[in-house]
Write a protein that holds these residues in place. Structure first.
Motif, PDB file in Angstrom:
ATOM      1  N   ARG A  53       0.797  -1.208   0.000  1.00 41.35           N
ATOM      2  CA  ARG A  53       0.000   0.000   0.000  1.00 41.35           C
ATOM      3  C   ARG A  53       0.843   1.279   0.000  1.00 41.35           C
ATOM      4  O   ARG A  53       1.749   1.431   0.812  1.00 41.35           O
ATOM      5  CB  ARG A  53      -0.939   0.004   1.209  1.00 41.35           C
ATOM      6  N   VAL A  54       0.526   2.159  -0.943  1.00 41.41           N
ATOM      7  CA  VAL A  54       1.111   3.498  -0.994  1.00 41.41           C
ATOM      8  C   VAL A  54       0.005   4.439  -0.551  1.00 41.41           C
ATOM      9  O   VAL A  54      -0.924   4.739  -1.307  1.00 41.41           O
ATOM     10  CB  VAL A  54       1.600   3.845  -2.415  1.00 41.41           C
ATOM     11  N   ALA A  55       0.095   4.885   0.702  1.00 43.68           N
ATOM     12  CA  ALA A  55      -1.046   5.532   1.345  1.00 43.68           C
ATOM     13  C   ALA A  55      -1.116   7.027   1.083  1.00 43.68           C
ATOM     14  O   ALA A  55      -0.114   7.746   1.180  1.00 43.68           O
ATOM     15  CB  ALA A  55      -1.001   5.275   2.851  1.00 43.68           C
ATOM     16  N   ALA A  56      -2.322   7.477   0.766  1.00 43.16           N
ATOM     17  CA  ALA A  56      -2.618   8.899   0.702  1.00 43.16           C
ATOM     18  C   ALA A  56      -2.752   9.433   2.133  1.00 43.16           C
ATOM     19  O   ALA A  56      -2.919   8.656   3.076  1.00 43.16           O
ATOM     20  CB  ALA A  56      -3.912   9.129  -0.072  1.00 43.16           C
ATOM     21  N   PRO A  57      -2.662  10.748   2.333  1.00 41.39           N
ATOM     22  CA  PRO A  57      -2.825  11.311   3.675  1.00 41.39           C
ATOM     23  C   PRO A  57      -4.134  10.848   4.318  1.00 41.39           C
ATOM     24  O   PRO A  57      -5.176  10.833   3.677  1.00 41.39           O
ATOM     25  CB  PRO A  57      -2.818  12.824   3.420  1.00 41.39           C
ATOM     26  N   ARG A  58      -4.047  10.455   5.581  1.00 40.95           N
ATOM     27  CA  ARG A  58      -5.188  10.055   6.400  1.00 40.95           C
ATOM     28  C   ARG A  58      -5.828   8.735   5.958  1.00 40.95           C
ATOM     29  O   ARG A  58      -6.876   8.351   6.467  1.00 40.95           O
ATOM     30  CB  ARG A  58      -6.266  11.149   6.460  1.00 40.95           C
ATOM     31  N   ALA A  59      -5.192   8.048   5.030  1.00 43.37           N
ATOM     32  CA  ALA A  59      -5.777   6.777   4.576  1.00 43.37           C
ATOM     33  C   ALA A  59      -5.486   5.639   5.544  1.00 43.37           C
ATOM     34  O   ALA A  59      -6.296   4.718   5.679  1.00 43.37           O
ATOM     35  CB  ALA A  59      -5.242   6.421   3.190  1.00 43.37           C
ATOM     36  N   TRP A  60      -4.339   5.709   6.223  1.00 44.74           N
ATOM     37  CA  TRP A  60      -3.873   4.592   7.033  1.00 44.74           C
ATOM     38  C   TRP A  60      -3.660   5.081   8.460  1.00 44.74           C
ATOM     39  O   TRP A  60      -2.688   5.772   8.737  1.00 44.74           O
ATOM     40  CB  TRP A  60      -2.567   4.064   6.457  1.00 44.74           C
ATOM     41  N   PRO A  61      -4.542   4.732   9.395  1.00 44.42           N
ATOM     42  CA  PRO A  61      -4.378   5.184  10.783  1.00 44.42           C
ATOM     43  C   PRO A  61      -3.009   4.808  11.327  1.00 44.42           C
ATOM     44  O   PRO A  61      -2.467   3.742  11.015  1.00 44.42           O
ATOM     45  CB  PRO A  61      -5.497   4.449  11.532  1.00 44.42           C
ATOM     46  N   THR A  62      -2.455   5.690  12.165  1.00 41.84           N
ATOM     47  CA  THR A  62      -1.107   5.483  12.683  1.00 41.84           C
ATOM     48  C   THR A  62      -0.962   4.147  13.401  1.00 41.84           C
ATOM     49  O   THR A  62       0.028   3.422  13.210  1.00 41.84           O
ATOM     50  CB  THR A  62      -0.726   6.626  13.637  1.00 41.84           C
ATOM     51  N   HIS A  63      -1.950   3.792  14.237  1.00 43.78           N
ATOM     52  CA  HIS A  63      -1.832   2.542  14.989  1.00 43.78           C
ATOM     53  C   HIS A  63      -1.822   1.330  14.061  1.00 43.78           C
ATOM     54  O   HIS A  63      -1.114   0.352  14.305  1.00 43.78           O
ATOM     55  CB  HIS A  63      -2.950   2.418  16.030  1.00 43.78           C
ATOM     56  N   ALA A  64      -2.583   1.398  12.974  1.00 47.65           N
ATOM     57  CA  ALA A  64      -2.612   0.291  12.025  1.00 47.65           C
ATOM     58  C   ALA A  64      -1.312   0.215  11.228  1.00 47.65           C
ATOM     59  O   ALA A  64      -0.788  -0.871  10.955  1.00 47.65           O
ATOM     60  CB  ALA A  64      -3.798   0.438  11.084  1.00 47.65           C
ATOM     61  N   ARG A  65      -0.778   1.375  10.866  1.00 45.91           N
ATOM     62  CA  ARG A  65       0.485   1.404  10.130  1.00 45.91           C
ATOM     63  C   ARG A  65       1.625   0.836  10.978  1.00 45.91           C
ATOM     64  O   ARG A  65       2.458   0.066  10.496  1.00 45.91           O
ATOM     65  CB  ARG A  65       0.807   2.844   9.711  1.00 45.91           C
ATOM     66  N   LEU A  66       1.653   1.204  12.265  1.00 49.08           N
ATOM     67  CA  LEU A  66       2.699   0.709  13.154  1.00 49.08           C
ATOM     68  C   LEU A  66       2.588  -0.800  13.358  1.00 49.08           C
ATOM     69  O   LEU A  66       3.595  -1.517  13.349  1.00 49.08           O
ATOM     70  CB  LEU A  66       2.627   1.435  14.496  1.00 49.08           C
ATOM     71  N   ALA A  67       1.365  -1.275  13.552  1.00 49.55           N
ATOM     72  CA  ALA A  67       1.165  -2.711  13.715  1.00 49.55           C
ATOM     73  C   ALA A  67       1.629  -3.467  12.476  1.00 49.55           C
ATOM     74  O   ALA A  67       2.258  -4.529  12.570  1.00 49.55           O
ATOM     75  CB  ALA A  67      -0.301  -3.009  14.001  1.00 49.55           C
ATOM     76  N   ASN A  68       1.340  -2.928  11.307  1.00 48.31           N
ATOM     77  CA  ASN A  68       1.761  -3.555  10.062  1.00 48.31           C
ATOM     78  C   ASN A  68       3.284  -3.611   9.975  1.00 48.31           C
ATOM     79  O   ASN A  68       3.866  -4.632   9.599  1.00 48.31           O
ATOM     80  CB  ASN A  68       1.198  -2.771   8.877  1.00 48.31           C
ATOM     81  N   ALA A  69       3.947  -2.506  10.362  1.00 49.04           N
ATOM     82  CA  ALA A  69       5.406  -2.456  10.290  1.00 49.04           C
ATOM     83  C   ALA A  69       6.037  -3.456  11.239  1.00 49.04           C
ATOM     84  O   ALA A  69       7.005  -4.147  10.892  1.00 49.04           O
ATOM     85  CB  ALA A  69       5.886  -1.040  10.603  1.00 49.04           C
ATOM     86  N   VAL A  70       5.497  -3.556  12.452  1.00 51.75           N
ATOM     87  CA  VAL A  70       6.056  -4.473  13.446  1.00 51.75           C
ATOM     88  C   VAL A  70       5.872  -5.929  13.017  1.00 51.75           C
ATOM     89  O   VAL A  70       6.802  -6.737  13.071  1.00 51.75           O
ATOM     90  CB  VAL A  70       5.405  -4.221  14.825  1.00 51.75           C
TER      91      VAL A  70
END
Length: 220
Positions: free
Chosen positions: A108-125
């Motif tokens: 996913r290449v996210a547009a602004p506000r498309a990906w909540p911070t908590h979800a993005r962090l969980a995905n990265a971890v």
């Protein structure tokens, strides 16, 4: 090339109204209704999608029901919330159809506000242990996945909750599949998220995926 697109759905009527009006001819949408109460199933039929029902709640349950209902050689999975354009799946499906990859994951290449911070962090971890287990650097757990139907069935994925996509990747890696990532645009969804749009939903998804990694013995 005909591709079946599995769209797990729980109360996504507003998003389906936009998503299904712009489906390329080579894509056949299969909306898997997972207990919607907002008329999603009826709307999807009116817009030309095939609708199947999965009474057991869970993302993985809906995905697997759609996989079993599909008949095309190549199957794609995508969220039904209009956060992604189905036309973007064509490039991913071509890699599978042309024999360049066995599994293609949409990064996913996210547009602004498309990906909540908590979800993005969980995905990265979670992408880190996934990459280690798969022995291949991967960046996105991915609601978008494309592979051949029979190969996916043969993987024998067991999870029926949010761990389904992760287990798919892990089993594919263990089977020696060629796994690729490809960029896919990600925009703010329509409607309210039931999973990663909320902190509680994200925590549940993390718990499901951790169970897949640890309880099923992928990492120790």
């Amino acid at each position: 090339m005909q591709v079946d697109v599995v769209l797990p759905c729980l109360d996504e009527a507003p998003a389906l109204a936009r998503l299904l009006r712009a489906v390329p001819d080579v894509l056949r949408p299969i909306v898997v209704d997972n207990g919607s109460a907002d008329g999603s199933a009826d709307l999807a039929r009116e817009l030309g999608a095939r609708v199947v029902h999965e009474p057991r709640r869970g993302y993985g349950a809906a995905c697997h029901r759609g996989l079993m209902a599909a008949t095309a050689e190549v199957v794609a999975f995508c969220d039904a919330d209009a956060s992604m354009d189905l036309e973007d799946l064509l490039a991913l499906a071509a890699q599978v159809s042309d024999g360049d990859a066995d599994l293609v994951i949409g990064r996913r290449v996210a547009a602004p506000r498309a990906w909540p911070t908590h979800a993005r962090l969980a995905n990265a971890v979670l992408s880190l242990p996934m990459s280690l287990a798969a022995r291949h650097r991967l960046h996105d757990l991915g609601p978008v996945r494309v592979a051949r139907r029979e190969d996916l069935i043969d993987l024998g994925v067991r999870d029926r909750r949010s761990g389904y996509p992760l287990e798919t990747v892990l089993r594919a890696a263990r089977a020696g599949w060629r796994i690729r990532e490809a960029p896919i645009a990600y925009v703010p969804r329509l409607g309210r998220s039931k999973v990663t749009g909320t902190a509680r939903g994200t925590l549940q998804a993390v718990a499901d995926m951790t169970r897949v990694l640890v309880v099923d013995g992928w990492v120790r």
